[in-house]
Design a protein around this motif. Structure first.
Motif, PDB file in Angstrom:
ATOM      1  N   ALA A 120      17.369   9.841 -17.250  1.00 33.96           N
ATOM      2  CA  ALA A 120      15.907   9.700 -17.128  1.00 33.96           C
ATOM      3  C   ALA A 120      15.264   9.523 -18.502  1.00 33.96           C
ATOM      4  CB  ALA A 120      15.327  10.917 -16.411  1.00 33.96           C
ATOM      5  N   ARG A 121      15.748  10.296 -19.498  1.00 31.81           N
ATOM      6  CA  ARG A 121      15.147  10.169 -20.844  1.00 31.81           C
ATOM      7  C   ARG A 121      15.415   8.782 -21.422  1.00 31.81           C
ATOM      8  NH1 ARG A 121      13.520  14.349 -19.242  1.00 31.81           N
ATOM      9  NH2 ARG A 121      12.207  12.738 -18.352  1.00 31.81           N
ATOM     10  N   CYS A 122      16.618   8.237 -21.175  1.00 25.59           N
ATOM     11  CA  CYS A 122      16.912   6.880 -21.670  1.00 25.59           C
ATOM     12  C   CYS A 122      15.999   5.864 -20.995  1.00 25.59           C
ATOM     13  CB  CYS A 122      18.364   6.503 -21.383  1.00 25.59           C
ATOM     14  SG  CYS A 122      19.507   7.256 -22.499  1.00 25.59           S
ATOM     15  N   PHE A 123      15.836   5.993 -19.682  1.00 26.73           N
ATOM     16  CA  PHE A 123      14.938   5.075 -18.971  1.00 26.73           C
ATOM     17  C   PHE A 123      13.536   5.147 -19.583  1.00 26.73           C
ATOM     18  CE2 PHE A 123      16.228   3.501 -14.507  1.00 26.73           C
ATOM     19  CZ  PHE A 123      17.504   3.194 -14.929  1.00 26.73           C
ATOM     20  N   GLU A 124      13.114   6.357 -19.892  1.00 25.45           N
ATOM     21  CA  GLU A 124      11.749   6.508 -20.398  1.00 25.45           C
ATOM     22  C   GLU A 124      11.562   5.771 -21.722  1.00 25.45           C
ATOM     23  OE1 GLU A 124      10.263  10.517 -19.159  1.00 25.45           O
ATOM     24  OE2 GLU A 124       9.194  10.291 -21.057  1.00 25.45           O
ATOM     25  N   TRP A 125      12.612   5.680 -22.485  1.00 27.24           N
ATOM     26  CA  TRP A 125      12.536   4.969 -23.759  1.00 27.24           C
ATOM     27  C   TRP A 125      12.664   3.461 -23.549  1.00 27.24           C
ATOM     28  CZ3 TRP A 125      10.848   5.613 -28.479  1.00 27.24           C
ATOM     29  CH2 TRP A 125      11.285   4.763 -29.499  1.00 27.24           C
ATOM     30  N   HIS A 139       6.881   5.710 -17.042  1.00 22.59           N
ATOM     31  CA  HIS A 139       5.826   6.640 -16.631  1.00 22.59           C
ATOM     32  C   HIS A 139       6.540   7.936 -16.272  1.00 22.59           C
ATOM     33  CE1 HIS A 139       2.808   8.675 -14.325  1.00 22.59           C
ATOM     34  NE2 HIS A 139       1.926   7.743 -14.599  1.00 22.59           N
ATOM     35  N   PRO A 140       6.301   9.024 -17.016  1.00 25.09           N
ATOM     36  CA  PRO A 140       7.099  10.236 -16.814  1.00 25.09           C
ATOM     37  C   PRO A 140       7.143  10.713 -15.362  1.00 25.09           C
ATOM     38  CG  PRO A 140       5.797  10.441 -18.800  1.00 25.09           C
ATOM     39  CD  PRO A 140       5.374   9.153 -18.145  1.00 25.09           C
ATOM     40  N   ALA A 141       6.007  10.708 -14.667  1.00 32.51           N
ATOM     41  CA  ALA A 141       6.016  11.246 -13.297  1.00 32.51           C
ATOM     42  C   ALA A 141       6.811  10.340 -12.360  1.00 32.51           C
ATOM     43  CB  ALA A 141       4.591  11.408 -12.788  1.00 32.51           C
ATOM     44  N   LEU A 142       6.633   9.034 -12.492  1.00 39.58           N
ATOM     45  CA  LEU A 142       7.322   8.112 -11.580  1.00 39.58           C
ATOM     46  C   LEU A 142       8.809   8.057 -11.901  1.00 39.58           C
ATOM     47  CD1 LEU A 142       4.382   7.415 -11.077  1.00 39.58           C
ATOM     48  CD2 LEU A 142       5.006   5.017 -11.001  1.00 39.58           C
ATOM     49  N   ASN A 143       9.109   8.115 -13.185  1.00 37.00           N
ATOM     50  CA  ASN A 143      10.504   8.027 -13.588  1.00 37.00           C
ATOM     51  C   ASN A 143      11.266   9.281 -13.160  1.00 37.00           C
ATOM     52  OD1 ASN A 143      12.643   6.687 -15.017  1.00 37.00           O
ATOM     53  ND2 ASN A 143      12.385   8.206 -16.622  1.00 37.00           N
ATOM     54  N   THR A 144      10.744  10.442 -13.541  1.00 39.20           N
ATOM     55  CA  THR A 144      11.418  11.686 -13.154  1.00 39.20           C
ATOM     56  C   THR A 144      11.438  11.834 -11.640  1.00 39.20           C
ATOM     57  OG1 THR A 144      10.842  12.804 -15.200  1.00 39.20           O
ATOM     58  CG2 THR A 144      11.306  14.213 -13.311  1.00 39.20           C
ATOM     59  N   GLY A 145      10.330  11.499 -10.986  1.00 40.21           N
ATOM     60  CA  GLY A 145      10.268  11.638  -9.529  1.00 40.21           C
ATOM     61  C   GLY A 145      11.384  10.862  -8.850  1.00 40.21           C
ATOM     62  N   ASN A 146      11.625   9.641  -9.317  1.00 43.24           N
ATOM     63  CA  ASN A 146      12.674   8.813  -8.715  1.00 43.24           C
ATOM     64  C   ASN A 146      14.070   9.302  -9.082  1.00 43.24           C
ATOM     65  OD1 ASN A 146      11.762   6.253  -7.156  1.00 43.24           O
ATOM     66  ND2 ASN A 146      10.271   6.436  -8.818  1.00 43.24           N
ATOM     67  N   TRP A 147      14.269   9.679 -10.341  1.00 42.21           N
ATOM     68  CA  TRP A 147      15.595  10.184 -10.750  1.00 42.21           C
ATOM     69  C   TRP A 147      15.927  11.474  -9.996  1.00 42.21           C
ATOM     70  CZ3 TRP A 147      19.769   8.719 -13.714  1.00 42.21           C
ATOM     71  CH2 TRP A 147      19.635   7.546 -14.468  1.00 42.21           C
ATOM     72  N   ALA A 148      14.974  12.391  -9.936  1.00 44.18           N
ATOM     73  CA  ALA A 148      15.235  13.678  -9.277  1.00 44.18           C
ATOM     74  C   ALA A 148      15.505  13.468  -7.785  1.00 44.18           C
ATOM     75  CB  ALA A 148      14.052  14.619  -9.489  1.00 44.18           C
ATOM     76  N   TYR A 149      14.792  12.522  -7.194  1.00 39.31           N
ATOM     77  CA  TYR A 149      15.008  12.182  -5.782  1.00 39.31           C
ATOM     78  C   TYR A 149      16.466  11.779  -5.579  1.00 39.31           C
ATOM     79  CZ  TYR A 149      14.051   9.711  -1.326  1.00 39.31           C
ATOM     80  OH  TYR A 149      14.039   9.284  -0.017  1.00 39.31           O
ATOM     81  N   LEU A 150      16.939  10.865  -6.449  1.00 36.01           N
ATOM     82  CA  LEU A 150      18.304  10.360  -6.295  1.00 36.01           C
ATOM     83  C   LEU A 150      19.348  11.413  -6.665  1.00 36.01           C
ATOM     84  CD1 LEU A 150      17.609   6.790  -7.687  1.00 36.01           C
ATOM     85  CD2 LEU A 150      18.379   7.319  -5.369  1.00 36.01           C
ATOM     86  N   ALA A 151      18.967  12.347  -7.537  1.00 41.48           N
ATOM     87  CA  ALA A 151      19.903  13.408  -7.934  1.00 41.48           C
ATOM     88  C   ALA A 151      19.963  14.528  -6.899  1.00 41.48           C
ATOM     89  CB  ALA A 151      19.494  13.973  -9.292  1.00 41.48           C
ATOM     90  N   GLY A 152      19.103  14.453  -5.887  1.00 41.28           N
ATOM     91  CA  GLY A 152      19.139  15.467  -4.827  1.00 41.28           C
ATOM     92  C   GLY A 152      18.447  16.769  -5.202  1.00 41.28           C
ATOM     93  N   VAL A 153      17.592  16.727  -6.251  1.00 37.81           N
ATOM     94  CA  VAL A 153      16.861  17.948  -6.619  1.00 37.81           C
ATOM     95  C   VAL A 153      15.347  17.734  -6.504  1.00 37.81           C
ATOM     96  CG1 VAL A 153      18.674  18.775  -8.163  1.00 37.81           C
ATOM     97  CG2 VAL A 153      16.828  17.350  -9.094  1.00 37.81           C
ATOM     98  N   GLY A 154      14.960  16.557  -5.984  1.00 41.35           N
ATOM     99  CA  GLY A 154      13.543  16.216  -5.918  1.00 41.35           C
ATOM    100  C   GLY A 154      13.047  16.177  -4.491  1.00 41.35           C
ATOM    101  N   LYS A 197       0.844  -1.203   0.000  1.00 44.63           N
ATOM    102  CA  LYS A 197       0.000   0.000   0.000  1.00 44.63           C
ATOM    103  C   LYS A 197       0.877   1.251   0.000  1.00 44.63           C
ATOM    104  CE  LYS A 197      -3.888  -0.359   2.736  1.00 44.63           C
ATOM    105  NZ  LYS A 197      -4.528  -0.779   4.006  1.00 44.63           N
ATOM    106  N   GLN A 198       1.954   1.174   0.787  1.00 46.63           N
ATOM    107  CA  GLN A 198       2.851   2.332   0.842  1.00 46.63           C
ATOM    108  C   GLN A 198       3.462   2.624  -0.535  1.00 46.63           C
ATOM    109  OE1 GLN A 198       5.066   3.839   3.896  1.00 46.63           O
ATOM    110  NE2 GLN A 198       7.047   3.150   3.138  1.00 46.63           N
ATOM    111  N   GLU A 199       3.839   1.575  -1.272  1.00 43.10           N
ATOM    112  CA  GLU A 199       4.443   1.799  -2.595  1.00 43.10           C
ATOM    113  C   GLU A 199       3.424   2.411  -3.561  1.00 43.10           C
ATOM    114  OE1 GLU A 199       7.578   1.700  -3.101  1.00 43.10           O
ATOM    115  OE2 GLU A 199       7.980   0.828  -1.138  1.00 43.10           O
ATOM    116  N   LEU A 200       2.174   1.974  -3.436  1.00 44.83           N
ATOM    117  CA  LEU A 200       1.148   2.558  -4.316  1.00 44.83           C
ATOM    118  C   LEU A 200       0.916   4.029  -3.967  1.00 44.83           C
ATOM    119  CD1 LEU A 200      -1.370  -0.421  -4.547  1.00 44.83           C
ATOM    120  CD2 LEU A 200       0.299   0.310  -6.258  1.00 44.83           C
ATOM    121  N   LEU A 201       1.115   4.358  -2.693  1.00 48.94           N
ATOM    122  CA  LEU A 201       1.002   5.775  -2.311  1.00 48.94           C
ATOM    123  C   LEU A 201       2.181   6.586  -2.854  1.00 48.94           C
ATOM    124  CD1 LEU A 201      -0.412   5.543   1.328  1.00 48.94           C
ATOM    125  CD2 LEU A 201      -1.600   6.320  -0.736  1.00 48.94           C
ATOM    126  N   TRP A 202       3.361   5.943  -2.948  1.00 46.81           N
ATOM    127  CA  TRP A 202       4.489   6.633  -3.599  1.00 46.81           C
ATOM    128  C   TRP A 202       4.119   6.980  -5.039  1.00 46.81           C
ATOM    129  CZ3 TRP A 202       8.787   9.101  -2.464  1.00 46.81           C
ATOM    130  CH2 TRP A 202       9.451   8.832  -1.262  1.00 46.81           C
TER     131      TRP A 202
END
Ligand code: FAD
Length: 404
Positions: free
Chosen positions: A344-349, A355-370, A254-259
């Motif tokens: 992130a763009r490579c992952f998206e391809w 999924h743009p929101a989930l992909n960018t959200g996770n990349w930005a989180y790890l890059a320290g800008v999210g 449930k927690q992951e679905l909330l993420w």
């Protein structure tokens, strides 16, 4: 041909289950004696989908088209056109009285926390939720809402291309996601993972593993193409908990679905900034835009065998475990110091569940800008000690050997 027609534009939601637009359309059609047609068009701003996700989409589309044709409802595909352009194309034959839009499957139909106070970090989102997820709708009863078979051009009821046979053979035999994308397969996977196996019960312990179909749910590709509803998953988790109790596995799921929900609403909240190099923190990026290093990375020549194995799996199958994605992104950002937006763009391809929101959200989180709470204080991005990670998660090098 009936001149009073209602069109449902699916907006990337390729299923019958839990489709509010079908319910609304069916109610209207029954009230006014109208007929339904279904359109699948390009969504505004939709990004290009890579080959793995395109395959899943074809499978989901073909089975939906066959199910609708069984009740004489045509599904028309306009992959290059927006809904407005598609309506223009068919106006010589039919002008729908009403056009209803499908919506991406979310747990909440409206802001679960007001947009103005929407939090930047997940923990606050979770704590601040002001409503429970909404229950799913059953598949709408569409019988009798198609035209007589003679009413539509025959081509509208036939698949525009022959229905492709399910393509498990298109999968690399080592794939952790060896499934077809259609709705029946998605629902069967849900039933299997939640009720017919120990998958859900063991999820908390297994979710960081790397190999096989069972270490995590594999719901994400179905969610990405809309052949599975997230509200249906949530409902089945509640059903499971009613009989088995709220164990660790089901609570963690449930927690992951909330993420997922958090990132989707965050993207809506922050707009273009969400995908920008400086992320929602609007912090100037520090990176080395080295094209040669990037070129080698794309060929799975990153300089680290653990990362290369992950990249080979990703490119061959479109799927990668969550842990694998974290390693690859962290290495890309911290060791190669390449622009996270390129990764992130490579992952998206490449990703089958892109999924743009989930992909960018996770990349930005790890890059320290999210939305990593540590990064708001200016801490360096999270860095994984890859040698330790191998010892812990791939001690026998099973994954590396498989993808060497
Ligand atoms: C760099 C990076 C990029 C990612 N890109 C995507 C992407 O494009 N599309 C995508 O669906 N997921 C993405 N994820 C999140 C996560 O890795 C996948 O959702 C998960 O691995 C999919 O497998 P599963 O369905 O078996 O997941 P499970 O572990 O079984 O989780 C169940 C569901 O919870 C949601 N979920 C799980 N983890 C996350 C997470 N970290 N963030 C948001 N939602 C989550 C997904 O909807 C998933 O299907 C990314 C993660 C990272 C680190």
């Amino acid at each position: 041909m009936s001149e009073t027609t209602i069109a449902v534009a699916l907006e990337g939601q390729l299923r019958l289950d839990d489709q509010p637009a079908f319910h609304e359309a069916a109610a209207l059609a029954r009230q006014h004696g109208e007929r339904l047609i279904v359109l699948v068009c390009r969504r505004e701003g939709q990004r290009l989908r890579g080959p793995h996700q395109q395959r899943l989409e074809r499978e989901a589309m073909a089975s939906l088209q066959a199910n609708l044709a069984a009740v004489a409802i045509p599904l028309l595909q306009f992959p290059q056109s927006t809904t407005a352009e598609a309506l223009e194309t068919i106006r010589g034959l039919v002008v729908p009285a009403v056009v209803l839009q499908g919506q991406e499957s979310r747990l909440f139909a409206d802001w679960p926390i007001p947009a103005e106070t929407f939090p930047r970090v997940f923990a606050e989102f979770r704590r601040g939720l002001q409503q429970a997820p909404q229950p799913p709708l059953p598949p709408a009863d569409l019988t009798g809402l198609g035209a007589g078979l003679e009413a539509w051009p025959q081509a509208w009821l036939q698949p525009q291309q022959p229905i492709p046979a399910p393509e498990p053979s298109a999968c690399d035999p080592r794939s952790a996601f060896p499934f077809c994308g259609d709705e029946a397969t998605a629902l069967a996977r849900l039933q299997h993972y939640v009720f017919d196996s120990t998958g859900l019960r063991d999820y908390k312990a297994s979710r960081n593993e790397l190999v096989g179909t069972e270490f995590s749910s594999k719901f994400s590709p179905f969610l990405a193409i809309g052949s599975l509803s997230v509200r249906r998953i949530w409902q089945e988790l509640l059903n499971y908990q009613a009989s088995h109790g709220a164990d660790e596995g089901s609570e963690w799921m449930k927690q992951e679905l909330l993420w997922r929900e958090f990132f989707i609403w965050s993207e809506q909240r922050h707009g273009a900034a969400f995908h920008a190099p400086g992320g929602i923190q609007q912090r100037p990026p520090q990176w080395d835009a080295n094209r040669e290093r990037f070129r080698r990375w794309k060929l799975a020549q990153s300089g680290h065998p653990l990362i290369d194995a992950q990249l080979r799996e990703l490119r061959a199958t479109g799927y990668l475990s969550n842990r694998g994605r974290q390693w690859v992104a962290s290495h890309f950002i911290n060791e190669l110091r390449l622009p996270w937006t390129w990764g992130a763009r490579c992952f998206e391809w490449w990703l089958i569940d892109a999924h743009p929101a989930l992909n960018t959200g996770n990349w930005a989180y790890l890059a320290g800008v999210g939305s990593d709470p540590r990064s708001f204080g200016g801490a360096a991005p999270r860095r994984f000690d890859l040698e330790r990670q191998v010892r812990r998660y791939d001690p026998d090098l099973t994954h590396q050997t498989r993808w060497s």
